[in-house]
Design an enzyme around this catalytic site. Structure first.
Site: not given
Length: 370
Positions: A39, A134, A255, A303
């Protein structure tokens, strides 16, 4: 230069890991079916390519999360049996010859009705709740499974559950005990099906090895605990240096000025950032390999860009290969390493990198020669 982020997927390593799992089961004298979990695009390794290799090596089942994942495999020509773990799809199961996991009676009724209309018998696996909280039948499990067995045109092929905290042996043993109670109840009622609860983590609990196992992370080269093992990581993630800058002592980097050079430094820049799955939380924590040496990530990860301190590699050059995940010479960075720095798990590291990087397959073996 153009943006470059490449994930090399070693299919030889995949075969090695698959055979290692088989050897582990054989060591315990267990003739188990293997449900290989592919998966999330095979944990970022490419579900179609991984499925083809496992199919050649005679895997009994492939496991996917949702119908769409199974449809992609079928459209690509994969013929192995496919177990769909979490989906309520009905019509498509018949179209693509898939086996669903049933987690409540309403879902079972819908499948029975469609199978009856088509005049077909649909094999299903029933999921029971033992402590994951779940999905799965969680009330009167044995009685509910008996009701499902009474529905027309359904065949209960398997009964399964899922371990929630394999590192906690006491809780895991409690889940296994609950599963055994359900198994014993069904056996008394004459059920003859495959029982399975062990994913990769569960393989290290002999009492969790019933009739089938569902390895996922181990296929891709990692144990569920950070320890030495005989597995081989399948994924290496690489990029290249796009800039190198001579920076004076006392200069802030990136940053927020989270890193300020303590001496005159050589700062490298790579075209990878949090948009590529290299998490911002790795800022000022992670290490990366350049020219066979580990160098630290410095400053806040952006980013699209990340900065490295190359001061100890004065001969580094633009376009030099940079390894974010993998090994070079004596140095190695694993998914466990990155997960520890990012305070997450290796599953997230592999799926994040694999879903964003350009994949290249190496050692593309067409058949198992062993």
């Amino acid at each position: 230069m153009s943006r470059f982020l490449q994930a090399e997927i070693n299919l030889n390593a995949l075969i090695h890991n698959f055979l290692t799992i088989k050897a582990l089961l054989n060591f315990n004298s267990l003739n188990h079916k293997i449900i290989a979990i592919i998966k999330a695009d095979a944990y970022g390794h490419g579900a179609v390519e991984v499925a083809r290799v496992l199919e050649i090596n005679n895997v009994e089942y492939l496991g996917v999360a949702f119908f769409e994942e199974a449809a992609i495999l079928r459209e690509a020509g994969v013929k192995s049996r496919i177990l769909v773990l979490f989906d309520r799809e009905v019509e498509g199961l018949f179209r693509y010859n898939l086996t669903p996991v049933v987690f409540d009676f309403k879902q079972a009724e819908a499948l029975s009705n469609e199978a009856s209309k088509r005049g077909k018998t649909l094999p299903v696996h029933i999921k029971v709740e033992t402590g994951m909280g779940r999905l799965g039948i969680y009330e009167n499990s044995c009685e509910t499974i008996k009701k499902i067995a009474g529905l027309p045109n359904l065949k209960i092929e398997g009964v399964m559950s899922h371990l929630s905290q394999a590192e906690d042996s006491e809780w895991t043993n409690e889940q296994i005990k609950r599963f055994i109670e359900i198994k014993n109840c069904l056996n008394k009622e004459g059920f003859n099906c495959v029982f399975h609860i062990a994913s990769s983590a569960g393989l290290f609990y002999p009492q969790a090895l019933f009739d089938a196992v569902r390895p996922g992370l181990m296929l891709y080269g990692y144990s569920c605990q950070e320890s030495e093992n005989h597995l081989k990581p399948c994924m290496t993630v690489k990029t290249k240096l796009i800039d190198i800058r001579k920076i004076q002592k006392g200069t802030p980097i990136s940053y927020g000025r989270t890193f300020i050079t303590k001496k005159d430094s050589l700062i490298g820049v790579i075209p990878v950032g949090y948009a590529d799955g290299y998490f911002r939380k790795l800022s000022n924590k992670a290490w990366i390999i350049v020219r066979g040496k580990k160098v630290p990530v410095v400053g806040t990860i952006c980013m699209d860009l990340t900065m490295l301190d190359l001061t100890d590699i004065p001969d580094a050059k633009i376009d030099d290969e940079v390894i974010l995940l993998g090994s070079s010479g004596k140095e190695k960075i694993t998914a466990w390493d990155i997960a520890t720095w990012a305070e997450t798990i290796p599953y997230e590291i592999l799926t994040s990198f694999g879903s964003r990087a350009r994949r290249k397959y190496i050692n593309d073996i067409k058949e198992n020669k062993q």
